[in-house]
Every structure is written in C-alpha cells, then in structure tokens.
Write a protein that holds these residues in place. Structure first.
Motif, mmCIF file in Angstrom:
data_model
loop_
_atom_site.group_PDB
_atom_site.id
_atom_site.type_symbol
_atom_site.label_atom_id
_atom_site.label_comp_id
_atom_site.label_asym_id
_atom_site.label_seq_id
_atom_site.Cartn_x
_atom_site.Cartn_y
_atom_site.Cartn_z
ATOM 1 N N ARG A 53 47.083 44.570 39.450
ATOM 2 C CA ARG A 53 46.114 44.871 38.384
ATOM 3 C C ARG A 53 46.759 44.769 37.003
ATOM 4 O O ARG A 53 46.145 44.313 36.045
ATOM 5 C CB ARG A 53 45.495 46.256 38.606
ATOM 6 C CG ARG A 53 44.457 46.271 39.718
ATOM 7 C CD ARG A 53 43.644 47.550 39.746
ATOM 8 N NE ARG A 53 44.398 48.730 40.163
ATOM 9 C CZ ARG A 53 44.640 49.065 41.433
ATOM 10 N NH1 ARG A 53 44.184 48.307 42.417
ATOM 11 N NH2 ARG A 53 45.323 50.151 41.721
ATOM 12 N N LEU A 56 46.896 41.174 36.095
ATOM 13 C CA LEU A 56 45.582 40.718 35.644
ATOM 14 C C LEU A 56 45.404 41.009 34.156
ATOM 15 O O LEU A 56 44.965 40.142 33.393
ATOM 16 C CB LEU A 56 44.465 41.403 36.429
ATOM 17 C CG LEU A 56 44.166 40.888 37.822
ATOM 18 C CD1 LEU A 56 43.261 41.854 38.565
ATOM 19 C CD2 LEU A 56 43.558 39.504 37.778
ATOM 20 N N GLN A 57 45.765 42.214 33.742
ATOM 21 C CA GLN A 57 45.651 42.587 32.335
ATOM 22 C C GLN A 57 46.577 41.748 31.472
ATOM 23 O O GLN A 57 46.172 41.261 30.412
ATOM 24 C CB GLN A 57 45.962 44.067 32.138
ATOM 25 C CG GLN A 57 44.881 44.988 32.635
ATOM 26 C CD GLN A 57 45.237 46.450 32.413
ATOM 27 O OE1 GLN A 57 46.398 46.841 32.519
ATOM 28 N NE2 GLN A 57 44.228 47.253 32.116
ATOM 29 N N LEU A 61 43.028 38.243 32.606
ATOM 30 C CA LEU A 61 42.069 37.860 33.640
ATOM 31 C C LEU A 61 41.186 39.041 34.021
ATOM 32 O O LEU A 61 41.585 40.200 33.897
ATOM 33 C CB LEU A 61 42.810 37.340 34.879
ATOM 34 C CG LEU A 61 43.642 36.075 34.678
ATOM 35 C CD1 LEU A 61 44.509 35.804 35.897
ATOM 36 C CD2 LEU A 61 42.751 34.890 34.387
ATOM 37 N N ARG A 62 40.004 38.750 34.501
ATOM 38 C CA ARG A 62 39.068 39.794 34.940
ATOM 39 C C ARG A 62 39.500 40.370 36.278
ATOM 40 O O ARG A 62 40.230 39.734 37.039
ATOM 41 C CB ARG A 62 37.668 39.211 35.062
ATOM 42 C CG ARG A 62 37.128 38.748 33.747
ATOM 43 C CD ARG A 62 35.782 38.126 33.928
ATOM 44 N NE ARG A 62 35.371 37.536 32.656
ATOM 45 C CZ ARG A 62 34.135 37.317 32.331
ATOM 46 N NH1 ARG A 62 33.165 37.585 33.182
ATOM 47 N NH2 ARG A 62 33.840 36.787 31.164
ATOM 48 N N LYS A 63 38.986 41.548 36.597
ATOM 49 C CA LYS A 63 39.339 42.234 37.845
ATOM 50 C C LYS A 63 39.009 41.414 39.081
ATOM 51 O O LYS A 63 39.691 41.498 40.091
ATOM 52 C CB LYS A 63 38.626 43.579 37.925
ATOM 53 C CG LYS A 63 39.151 44.608 36.979
ATOM 54 C CD LYS A 63 38.418 45.925 37.145
ATOM 55 C CE LYS A 63 38.912 46.934 36.131
ATOM 56 N NZ LYS A 63 38.211 48.218 36.268
ATOM 57 N N ASN A 64 37.960 40.603 39.012
ATOM 58 C CA ASN A 64 37.562 39.811 40.182
ATOM 59 C C ASN A 64 38.363 38.511 40.314
ATOM 60 O O ASN A 64 38.050 37.683 41.156
ATOM 61 C CB ASN A 64 36.068 39.521 40.152
ATOM 62 C CG ASN A 64 35.653 38.679 38.958
ATOM 63 O OD1 ASN A 64 36.455 38.407 38.064
ATOM 64 N ND2 ASN A 64 34.390 38.279 38.932
ATOM 65 N N ALA A 65 39.400 38.330 39.512
ATOM 66 C CA ALA A 65 40.217 37.103 39.554
ATOM 67 C C ALA A 65 41.519 37.292 40.333
ATOM 68 O O ALA A 65 42.425 36.473 40.212
ATOM 69 C CB ALA A 65 40.516 36.636 38.131
ATOM 70 N N THR A 66 41.609 38.338 41.154
ATOM 71 C CA THR A 66 42.851 38.581 41.895
ATOM 72 C C THR A 66 43.226 37.417 42.807
ATOM 73 O O THR A 66 44.404 37.180 43.064
ATOM 74 C CB THR A 66 42.756 39.869 42.747
ATOM 75 O OG1 THR A 66 41.605 39.785 43.580
ATOM 76 C CG2 THR A 66 42.703 41.100 41.877
#
Length: 154
Positions: A53, A56-57, A61-66
């Motif tokens: 996470r 991602l930050q 990137l958005r949370k759903n881009a993992t």
C-alpha cells in the motif's frame, strides 16, 4: 561402439524447461494476474500488503492498482484444462515488499471451479534466486526446480 550407443539410449532424457524466472529477469509473455489471484496472494501475505500500500502511494497509483506490482505467466500445472498461474513481483513498477537482498517471492496458483464459479488456490509459495517449471510430470503436476544460492564467506 554398439555398447556405448545402447547405454546412451537407456539414459533418461533431460527435462525441458517450460518457464524460467530469476530475480532480475522479466517473464516472457507476461500478463497482469487476474484480480482474484492478486487478492488471494495479498490475503496470504498480510504483513507485506502494508508495504505494498505504501508503494501504491509512492507511485501515485490507486488502491485498486495492486495488480500492477505483480506479473504472471499463464501455465498448466495439472491436466484439468483450466489456466493456472506462476506469479511473481513485477520489475516495473518495482516494490520492495516481495524482494530480498538477492531473491524474489513467487506463487504457483491453480484455478478450479466450484458451483460454477472460478476460484484460485495457492499450491506453492516460496522465494529464491530462481525457479523453473519442467516438462516432466509427477503425480499429475509439472516438476519444479527451486533455486536458492548460498553465499559463504571465508
């Protein structure tokens, strides 16, 4: 001469490598793994999901881009006709959550059907310097070579 030739015919044939991956080697024919596969991996690696996470930050990137932090290769681990996956962390974008000093983590995920739904199961998870999937089959699954280099200081 005939005896040598006969002896060579009796030797087992070497296994062919169907897939090879190592720490800094990108996968040929890679895909982003299905969302259900990524979700399953993150559920099994909850401590590393926190660091993911943060990546991602850092990358904006958005949370759903993992799923972008993983790459996969569609493979057949067994003979059920469903697509299975070899999954590893991506090299780009890079996130250190699933890497070590000289190794990477990986997952072998099988697909199965239950009540008409497609579901996934982690068959093997590990980490090392490399991994190979071989064409030889034992107990209904392709043989694997898991590679870990050991450094010894004098």
């Amino acid at each position: 001469m005939f005896l040598i030739f006969a002896a060579l015919l009796a030797l087992p044939s070497p296994a062919q490598v169907l897939l090879y991956s190592e720490t800094e080697l990108d996968l040929k024919g890679k895909i982003e793994p299905p969302a259900g596969v990524v979700k399953l991996i993150l559920q099994s690696e909850q401590e590393d999901a926190v660091q993911l996470r943060e990546c991602l930050q850092d990358k904006g990137l958005r949370k759903n881009a993992t799923g972008k932090f993983f790459i996969a290769k569609a493979i057949q681990l067994n003979d059920d006709g469903l697509t299975d996956y070899f999954v590893r962390p991506s090299l780009e974008p890079y996130c250190s959550a699933f890497y070590g000093a000289h190794l990477f983590r990986y997952w072998f995920v099988t697909t199965y059907r239950k009540n008409g739904k497609i579901l996934y199961k982690i068959m093997l998870k590990g980490g090392g310097d490399g991994v190979r999937i071989l064409d030889k089959v034992s107990n209904g699954h392709h043989n694997l070579e898991l590679i870990v280099l050991i450094c010894v200081e004098n």
